[in-house]
Design a protein around this motif. Structure first.
Motif, mmCIF file in Angstrom:
data_model
loop_
_atom_site.group_PDB
_atom_site.id
_atom_site.type_symbol
_atom_site.label_atom_id
_atom_site.label_comp_id
_atom_site.label_asym_id
_atom_site.label_seq_id
_atom_site.Cartn_x
_atom_site.Cartn_y
_atom_site.Cartn_z
ATOM 1 N N LYS A 87 0.848 -1.198 0.000
ATOM 2 C CA LYS A 87 0.000 0.000 0.000
ATOM 3 C C LYS A 87 0.879 1.242 0.000
ATOM 4 C CE LYS A 87 -0.665 0.427 5.036
ATOM 5 N NZ LYS A 87 0.150 -0.704 5.509
ATOM 6 N N LYS A 88 0.294 2.329 -0.457
ATOM 7 C CA LYS A 88 1.064 3.565 -0.455
ATOM 8 C C LYS A 88 0.819 4.288 0.862
ATOM 9 C CE LYS A 88 2.303 7.454 -3.359
ATOM 10 N NZ LYS A 88 2.197 8.044 -4.689
ATOM 11 N N ASN A 89 1.905 4.662 1.507
ATOM 12 C CA ASN A 89 1.798 5.409 2.753
ATOM 13 C C ASN A 89 1.557 6.879 2.407
ATOM 14 O OD1 ASN A 89 2.515 7.033 5.016
ATOM 15 N ND2 ASN A 89 3.651 5.296 5.891
ATOM 16 N N ALA A 90 0.363 7.354 2.790
ATOM 17 C CA ALA A 90 -0.033 8.706 2.385
ATOM 18 C C ALA A 90 0.897 9.766 2.970
ATOM 19 C CB ALA A 90 -1.473 8.966 2.814
ATOM 20 N N GLU A 91 1.433 9.495 4.145
ATOM 21 C CA GLU A 91 2.312 10.496 4.785
ATOM 22 C C GLU A 91 3.672 10.580 4.117
ATOM 23 O OE1 GLU A 91 2.634 10.069 9.031
ATOM 24 O OE2 GLU A 91 0.436 9.951 9.160
ATOM 25 N N THR A 92 4.308 9.401 3.929
ATOM 26 C CA THR A 92 5.664 9.419 3.358
ATOM 27 C C THR A 92 5.626 9.482 1.828
ATOM 28 O OG1 THR A 92 5.724 7.020 3.240
ATOM 29 C CG2 THR A 92 6.581 8.023 5.260
ATOM 30 N N TRP A 136 5.749 3.552 -1.090
ATOM 31 C CA TRP A 136 5.033 2.281 -1.067
ATOM 32 C C TRP A 136 5.610 1.382 0.018
ATOM 33 C CZ3 TRP A 136 0.737 0.861 -3.919
ATOM 34 C CH2 TRP A 136 0.330 1.800 -4.872
ATOM 35 N N GLU A 137 4.711 0.713 0.720
ATOM 36 C CA GLU A 137 5.139 -0.286 1.705
ATOM 37 C C GLU A 137 4.805 -1.659 1.133
ATOM 38 O OE1 GLU A 137 2.967 0.913 5.164
ATOM 39 O OE2 GLU A 137 4.201 2.716 5.420
ATOM 40 N N TYR A 138 5.688 -2.592 1.341
ATOM 41 C CA TYR A 138 5.477 -3.937 0.769
ATOM 42 C C TYR A 138 6.220 -4.973 1.599
ATOM 43 C CZ TYR A 138 9.884 -2.306 -1.233
ATOM 44 O OH TYR A 138 11.127 -1.770 -1.389
ATOM 45 N N THR A 139 5.875 -6.213 1.372
ATOM 46 C CA THR A 139 6.594 -7.307 2.022
ATOM 47 C C THR A 139 7.928 -7.471 1.287
ATOM 48 O OG1 THR A 139 4.436 -8.354 2.228
ATOM 49 C CG2 THR A 139 6.364 -9.730 2.726
ATOM 50 N N GLU A 140 9.004 -7.519 2.024
ATOM 51 C CA GLU A 140 10.291 -7.746 1.357
ATOM 52 C C GLU A 140 10.253 -9.103 0.662
ATOM 53 O OE1 GLU A 140 12.998 -6.103 0.685
ATOM 54 O OE2 GLU A 140 12.492 -4.294 1.812
#
Lengths: 251, 328
Positions: free
Chosen positions: B266-271, B274-278
């Motif tokens: 998902k995309k982190n709206a603050e930073t 994108w956050e994802y599982t490595e």
């Protein structure tokens, strides 16, 4: 205009182009040198494009659309000469086939530029310009490899000997030679073959290669009437593998 | 098609100690000013070495990358796809030719490079060690692997070595057509019959992890590349490229009703990141070191092609050949 004769002519040209293009595309990624890989692949694309043009004319004459016609017939419904369906073999065989077939194709297109059936003459005029480069390519390589090393000369000679009976099958006469000539659609396979022999002999004379005695060679015919080698049906099965997996789909 | 600059050797600082400090300064100033380095210009040995390594890996990736898609040319469904795929794969082989030529300007011959490819000494993009089971796998590569390659190559095209940048400009122009072709193919599958949609979803499920690997290990695990960044050999970090790719293509994949096999994506709206599982980096290492599903097959195909073409190359060099006039 005699539509049955016309369609017979169009089918054999379209099928020849489709099958030789398909075969030559098998060299993509594994050619003997990168430049040649690219060249073979480029010419293969041209051939498939040529077949598409002729299948479109057939479609306009009432046959199915090009994808259906090209991808969904069985071997016995194909009118290509057996020569084009043979496996690619080693590069020597593919090169010799390219040389022998493309010279016939060039002359066929030259003859068709004067066809009384305008859609054919228009296509032939356009495609002749592409095949010109295929011929230049074939001649350069035959002259180069036909004079280079003992191995290259022997390989080409062996492939030439194997190819010639099949190459003569390109000129297998159809049932409609007379109608096509009378209606000035196409002058005929005999006239084409005579010019072809002259042209290939001119090039081969400049090499160490010997053209086998054609009067003693029996042509491998049958392709124009749907009789094929064991190699065509597997080629068609492969070509239609995806499209047949869901015939209702658009791909 | 080529992924992240993930296979650099760790530069050894003592390799630079032998360089003439004045020439090195001039060289670095030129790069700083945005000038291109050309083949006959002075350059540090380490720069030459890393560039050969990078361009060579890229060239190998093109020629090996032609195989998993090339195998679908004879099965492509219909004229339009068949002609496009033939042209696309031919482009990839053409890219290899351009890139081997660019690498040759640095002093390593094409023959040496291909020998090193076949012996396993030099690497290529890891993603091509995975099989293309279905037509949808082939479409996935044409769209999304090429998309990833464009992200990486567009960055590298702003690098410092003239011949490589010029090759990349031409390559990216062609790749942009591949992308359109691939996207078109995927749209047809994703919006097609149930069988087609299933085929496409399965391809995404299979290829997502190799695609995440494609950009290389995360920056925190990557080797020290400051010198390479300063010399404009490496233009963006692996994570930067991966983020850019996710930003551009995840919405496009979702838009087609396809899912991505990562519940944490998902995309982190603050930073804005994108956050994802490595992905499994042990698997990545294992495959790079030769133990992937297709490593042996890919190299075997290349080796056999070289062996079968040997007589042609010998004949090209034969002095007794009567015909030597070039075509044009």
């Amino acid at each position: 205009m005699n539509n049955i004769a016309l369609k017979d002519l169009l089918y054999k040209i379209a099928d020849d182009q489709l099958i030789i293009g398909h075969r030559n595309s098998e060299w993509t990624g594994i050619g003997p040198i990168l430049e040649e890989d690219i060249a073979f692949s480029s010419m293969a694309q041209d051939k498939i494009g040529h077949s598409y043009a002729f299948f479109n004319v057939l479609h306009e004459l009432g046959e199915s659309d090009p994808d259906t016609t090209a991808f969904l017939r069985n071997a016995e419904q194909f009118h290509n000469c057996q020569f084009v369906e043979l496996p690619i073999g080693e590069y020597d065989f593919s090169l010799v086939r390219h040389f022998l077939f493309d010279h016939s194709e060039m002359i066929r297109f030259e003859m068709l530029t004067n066809s009384s059936f305008e859609p054919i003459s228009l296509i032939a005029r356009k495609l002749k310009g592409e095949v010109k480069y295929h011929i230049m390519h074939a001649n350069v390589w035959i002259k180069k490899l036909g004079t280079a090393t003992n191995e290259s000369i022997e390989r080409l000679q062996k492939s030439l000997d194997e190819a010639i009976p099949f190459a003569l099958g390109i000129f297998e006469e159809s049932k409609y030679e007379e109608e096509l000539a009378n209606e000035k659609i196409f002058p005929g396979e005999i006239a084409l073959k005579e010019r072809w022999i002259e042209q290939i002999s001119d090039v081969l004379k400049q090499t160490e290669l010997q053209l086998p005695d054609l009067s003693l060679t029996e042509a491998r015919t049958g392709g124009r009437y749907g009789r094929h080698t064991e190699y065509l049906q597997p080629l068609l099965d492969e070509m239609s593998e995806v499209i047949k997996s869901d015939p209702t789909a658009e791909w | 098609m080529y992924g992240g600059g993930n296979l650099f050797e760790t530069p050894k600082l003592d390799e630079l100690r032998n360089e003439d400090p004045i020439k090195l300064k001039e060289f670095e100033d030129r790069i700083e000013r945005g000038e291109k380095i050309e083949p006959n210009d002075w350059m540090p040995a380490l720069y030459r070495k890393q560039l050969i390594r990078m361009i060579e890996q890229h060239a190998h990736s093109e020629i090996i990358g032609a195989l998993p898609e090339g195998t679908w040319i004879t099965r492509a469904p219909g004229f339009k796809r068949k002609m496009s795929l033939m042209a696309k794969v031919q482009d990839e082989v053409g890219h290899a030719q351009l890139l081997y030529s660019a690498a040759e300007t640095l002093g390593k011959s094409r023959e040496q490079m291909i020998d090193d490819l076949i012996s396993g000494k030099s690497k290529y993009s890891n993603i091509f060690n995975y099989p293309t089971f279905t037509w949808a796998d082939c479409c996935f590569i044409s769209w999304l692997v090429d998309a990833g390659a464009i992200v990486n190559q567009t960055a590298n095209a702003r690098g410092s070595y003239g011949p490589y940048c010029r090759a990349l400009d031409r390559i990216c122009a062609e790749e942009s057509f591949h992308l359109k072709y691939g996207h078109h193919c995927v749209i047809h599958l994703a919006t097609g019959t149930p069988k087609q949609r299933k085929m496409m979803q399965e391809a995404i499920d299979r290829w997502w992890e190799p695609l995440m690997h494609f950009f290389g290990p995360p920056d925190k695990l990557s080797v020290h590349t400051e010198t390479l960044v300063k010399w404009k050999v490496k233009m963006a970090t692996n994570d930067e490229n991966r983020q850019q790719f996710l930003d551009m293509y995840v919405p496009k994949i979702w838009e087609l009703g396809l899912t991505i096999p990562d519940p944490n994506l998902k995309k982190n709206a603050e930073t804005g990141l994108w956050e994802y599982t490595e992905p499994d980096w042990a698997e990545f290492k294992r495959v790079i070191n030769g133990d992937g599903p297709c490593n042996k097959e890919r190299l075997a195909v290349r080796r056999v092609a070289e062996e079968r073409g040997e007589w042609v190359r010998q004949a090209m060099l034969a002095p007794q050949s009567k015909y030597v006039v070039p075509l044009a």
